[in-house]
Design a protein around this motif. Structure first.
Motif, PDB file in Angstrom:
ATOM      1  N   LEU A 116       0.866  -1.183   0.000  1.00 45.82           N
ATOM      2  CA  LEU A 116       0.000   0.000   0.000  1.00 45.82           C
ATOM      3  C   LEU A 116       0.899   1.229   0.000  1.00 45.82           C
ATOM      4  O   LEU A 116       1.557   1.537   0.995  1.00 45.82           O
ATOM      5  CB  LEU A 116      -0.912   0.008   1.238  1.00 45.82           C
ATOM      6  CG  LEU A 116      -1.818   1.245   1.375  1.00 45.82           C
ATOM      7  CD1 LEU A 116      -2.780   1.365   0.199  1.00 45.82           C
ATOM      8  CD2 LEU A 116      -2.592   1.196   2.690  1.00 45.82           C
ATOM      9  N   GLU A 117       0.940   1.890  -1.146  1.00 45.55           N
ATOM     10  CA  GLU A 117       1.861   3.024  -1.294  1.00 45.55           C
ATOM     11  C   GLU A 117       1.177   4.369  -1.084  1.00 45.55           C
ATOM     12  O   GLU A 117       1.818   5.408  -1.198  1.00 45.55           O
ATOM     13  CB  GLU A 117       2.511   2.968  -2.693  1.00 45.55           C
ATOM     14  CG  GLU A 117       3.397   1.738  -2.867  1.00 45.55           C
ATOM     15  CD  GLU A 117       3.845   1.533  -4.308  1.00 45.55           C
ATOM     16  OE1 GLU A 117       3.500   2.370  -5.165  1.00 45.55           O
ATOM     17  OE2 GLU A 117       4.526   0.538  -4.566  1.00 45.55           O
ATOM     18  N   VAL A 118      -0.124   4.336  -0.794  1.00 45.36           N
ATOM     19  CA  VAL A 118      -0.844   5.590  -0.553  1.00 45.36           C
ATOM     20  C   VAL A 118      -0.364   6.166   0.775  1.00 45.36           C
ATOM     21  O   VAL A 118      -0.413   5.473   1.794  1.00 45.36           O
ATOM     22  CB  VAL A 118      -2.366   5.341  -0.501  1.00 45.36           C
ATOM     23  CG1 VAL A 118      -3.112   6.647  -0.283  1.00 45.36           C
ATOM     24  CG2 VAL A 118      -2.840   4.629  -1.771  1.00 45.36           C
ATOM     25  N   PRO A 119       0.101   7.410   0.771  1.00 45.85           N
ATOM     26  CA  PRO A 119       0.602   7.965   2.031  1.00 45.85           C
ATOM     27  C   PRO A 119      -0.520   8.105   3.067  1.00 45.85           C
ATOM     28  O   PRO A 119      -1.673   8.354   2.705  1.00 45.85           O
ATOM     29  CB  PRO A 119       1.160   9.345   1.624  1.00 45.85           C
ATOM     30  CG  PRO A 119       0.528   9.654   0.309  1.00 45.85           C
ATOM     31  CD  PRO A 119       0.211   8.353  -0.349  1.00 45.85           C
ATOM     32  N   PRO A 120      -0.168   7.951   4.338  1.00 50.81           N
ATOM     33  CA  PRO A 120      -1.215   7.854   5.374  1.00 50.81           C
ATOM     34  C   PRO A 120      -1.774   9.188   5.850  1.00 50.81           C
ATOM     35  O   PRO A 120      -2.357   9.259   6.927  1.00 50.81           O
ATOM     36  CB  PRO A 120      -0.480   7.132   6.509  1.00 50.81           C
ATOM     37  CG  PRO A 120       0.941   7.545   6.354  1.00 50.81           C
ATOM     38  CD  PRO A 120       1.178   7.710   4.880  1.00 50.81           C
ATOM     39  N   GLU A 121      -1.649  10.244   5.051  1.00 50.06           N
ATOM     40  CA  GLU A 121      -2.189  11.545   5.476  1.00 50.06           C
ATOM     41  C   GLU A 121      -3.697  11.480   5.678  1.00 50.06           C
ATOM     42  O   GLU A 121      -4.388  10.687   5.052  1.00 50.06           O
ATOM     43  CB  GLU A 121      -1.888  12.629   4.434  1.00 50.06           C
ATOM     44  CG  GLU A 121      -0.518  13.261   4.608  1.00 50.06           C
ATOM     45  CD  GLU A 121       0.532  12.518   3.818  1.00 50.06           C
ATOM     46  OE1 GLU A 121       0.137  11.678   2.996  1.00 50.06           O
ATOM     47  OE2 GLU A 121       1.725  12.754   4.048  1.00 50.06           O
ATOM     48  N   ARG A 122      -4.196  12.400   6.499  1.00 49.27           N
ATOM     49  CA  ARG A 122      -5.624  12.458   6.796  1.00 49.27           C
ATOM     50  C   ARG A 122      -6.460  12.513   5.517  1.00 49.27           C
ATOM     51  O   ARG A 122      -7.499  11.881   5.408  1.00 49.27           O
ATOM     52  CB  ARG A 122      -5.908  13.698   7.664  1.00 49.27           C
ATOM     53  CG  ARG A 122      -7.375  13.869   8.015  1.00 49.27           C
ATOM     54  CD  ARG A 122      -7.614  15.061   8.921  1.00 49.27           C
ATOM     55  NE  ARG A 122      -7.096  14.838  10.264  1.00 49.27           N
ATOM     56  CZ  ARG A 122      -6.083  15.483  10.803  1.00 49.27           C
ATOM     57  NH1 ARG A 122      -5.447  16.399  10.114  1.00 49.27           N
ATOM     58  NH2 ARG A 122      -5.680  15.223  12.022  1.00 49.27           N
ATOM     59  N   TRP A 123      -6.000  13.267   4.534  1.00 48.27           N
ATOM     60  CA  TRP A 123      -6.752  13.460   3.295  1.00 48.27           C
ATOM     61  C   TRP A 123      -6.769  12.225   2.400  1.00 48.27           C
ATOM     62  O   TRP A 123      -7.623  12.072   1.537  1.00 48.27           O
ATOM     63  CB  TRP A 123      -6.138  14.653   2.533  1.00 48.27           C
ATOM     64  CG  TRP A 123      -6.875  14.991   1.287  1.00 48.27           C
ATOM     65  CD1 TRP A 123      -6.416  14.852   0.001  1.00 48.27           C
ATOM     66  CD2 TRP A 123      -8.210  15.485   1.175  1.00 48.27           C
ATOM     67  NE1 TRP A 123      -7.380  15.231  -0.892  1.00 48.27           N
ATOM     68  CE2 TRP A 123      -8.502  15.636  -0.193  1.00 48.27           C
ATOM     69  CE3 TRP A 123      -9.199  15.820   2.115  1.00 48.27           C
ATOM     70  CZ2 TRP A 123      -9.730  16.097  -0.660  1.00 48.27           C
ATOM     71  CZ3 TRP A 123     -10.418  16.284   1.648  1.00 48.27           C
ATOM     72  CH2 TRP A 123     -10.676  16.419   0.281  1.00 48.27           C
ATOM     73  N   ARG A 124      -5.827  11.289   2.637  1.00 50.37           N
ATOM     74  CA  ARG A 124      -5.677  10.178   1.717  1.00 50.37           C
ATOM     75  C   ARG A 124      -6.158   8.831   2.247  1.00 50.37           C
ATOM     76  O   ARG A 124      -6.342   7.893   1.502  1.00 50.37           O
ATOM     77  CB  ARG A 124      -4.213  10.048   1.287  1.00 50.37           C
ATOM     78  CG  ARG A 124      -3.643  11.286   0.678  1.00 50.37           C
ATOM     79  CD  ARG A 124      -3.278  11.123  -0.791  1.00 50.37           C
ATOM     80  NE  ARG A 124      -4.387  11.167  -1.699  1.00 50.37           N
ATOM     81  CZ  ARG A 124      -4.303  10.896  -3.016  1.00 50.37           C
ATOM     82  NH1 ARG A 124      -3.141  10.554  -3.531  1.00 50.37           N
ATOM     83  NH2 ARG A 124      -5.351  10.967  -3.781  1.00 50.37           N
ATOM     84  N   TRP A 125      -6.334   8.730   3.568  1.00 51.33           N
ATOM     85  CA  TRP A 125      -6.778   7.469   4.176  1.00 51.33           C
ATOM     86  C   TRP A 125      -8.056   7.694   4.977  1.00 51.33           C
ATOM     87  O   TRP A 125      -8.191   8.684   5.694  1.00 51.33           O
ATOM     88  CB  TRP A 125      -5.752   6.952   5.191  1.00 51.33           C
ATOM     89  CG  TRP A 125      -4.599   6.170   4.667  1.00 51.33           C
ATOM     90  CD1 TRP A 125      -4.136   6.107   3.387  1.00 51.33           C
ATOM     91  CD2 TRP A 125      -3.733   5.345   5.462  1.00 51.33           C
ATOM     92  NE1 TRP A 125      -3.028   5.310   3.340  1.00 51.33           N
ATOM     93  CE2 TRP A 125      -2.753   4.821   4.587  1.00 51.33           C
ATOM     94  CE3 TRP A 125      -3.681   5.009   6.809  1.00 51.33           C
ATOM     95  CZ2 TRP A 125      -1.735   3.974   5.033  1.00 51.33           C
ATOM     96  CZ3 TRP A 125      -2.675   4.165   7.257  1.00 51.33           C
ATOM     97  CH2 TRP A 125      -1.719   3.645   6.365  1.00 51.33           C
TER      98      TRP A 125
END
Ligand SMILES: [Fe+2]
Ligand SMILES: [Fe+2]
Length: 276
Positions: A116-125
């Motif tokens: 899972l390469e999606v960064p864990p920022e609030r906007w992305r998860w």
């Protein structure tokens, strides 16, 4: 339907207003059986893409999704569970859709690890679980686990405004060749396919308490879905909704063909040896 590079290809099907099933499958789709690899797009006020197919179908996957919604407009990407046929284009899609939030859950993140390469920022998860709801601007989607599944992370998605339920791996059947609607399949083969698919992905269901299992099917029936969509099925609608629910009720105890074993692999190797 048309053929590109010998592959059967359908344009996405509008199953309900602004609700589309984009269908793909393994290989050419010429049999002896074909398994769908589908995704759903709801053009809600905040558009949502549901599941992301397999990596090897990336080009068609992205073409299909972007034919329905511009990448910048995608607000949500809902992943029903962490199997590779549902997450195959998640990273690529999130890269191309800068305003999208991936809807996963804690255990999915644990299980996917570095894939899972999606960064864990609030906007992305965002993490959602069975029983939660998702506000997509003009409607509220309900997160409802299907009765049949092959990952503990599995959650389905119900849209009360259209009556469409996304079943992830449940209510599925292989096809001889790809079709848009299960109505196009031989009825007996479809029913047997539903039994087989359920047993192959959830073999433990035959040992669970039957009454409790039936309650998990009741839960979907109580939604009164007008159509059931999923990653591995043609569109289930009309009278086929009740039929697939009934087939699923008996699936764990139905007689199905065994999976190919070592003797089948030996036969494949012998054929390859002869061709060499
Ligand atoms: Fe799965
Ligand atoms: Fe799957």
């Amino acid at each position: 339907m048309h053929i590109i590079n010998d592959k059967t290809r359908f344009a996405p099907t509008e199953v309900a207003p602004d609700t589309f099933l984009a269908q793909d499958h393994h290989g050419e789709g010429t049999g002896p059986v074909s398994v769908g690899l589908n995704t759903m797009v709801i053009r809600a006020a905040e558009p949502i893409v549901v599941d992301t197919g397999v990596m090897e179908n990336r080009r068609q996957y992205l073409d299909d999704v972007f034919s329905l919604v511009d990448p910048e407009d995608i607000r949500w990407v809902f992943i029903s569970h962490d199997d590779v046929d549902h997450t195959g284009n998640l990273n690529a899609l999130m890269e191309l859709a800068p305003n999208a939030t991936a809807i996963v859950d804690w255990f999915m993140v644990e299980r996917m690890g570095a894939t899972l390469e999606v960064p864990p920022e609030r906007w992305r998860w965002r993490w959602v679980q069975d029983g939660d709801t998702i506000d997509v601007g003009d409607r509220t989607l309900h997160v409802v686990r299907p009765p049949v599944y092959d990952s503990g992370t599995t959650r389905g998605l119900f849209d009360p405004t259209t009556g469409v339920y996304w079943a992830s791996d449940a209510f599925a059947s292989p096809m001889q060749t790809p079709v848009r609607y299960v109505a196009e399949l031989d009825a007996a083969a479809w029913r047997e396919g539903v039994h087989t698919f359920a047993q192959y992905i959830s073999p433990w269901l035959s040992v669970v308490d039957e009454a409790k299992y039936q309650r998990t099917v009741d839960r979907i029936e109580a939604l009164s879905p007008r159509a059931i969509l999923g990653c591995h099925s043609a569109v289930v609608d009309g009278p086929h909704v009740a039929q697939v629910i009934e087939a699923t009720r008996v699936a764990p105890w139905a007689e199905v063909a065994p999976q190919p074993d070592q003797t089948v692999l030996d036969a494949i190797h012998a054929t390859l040896d002869r061709a060499a």
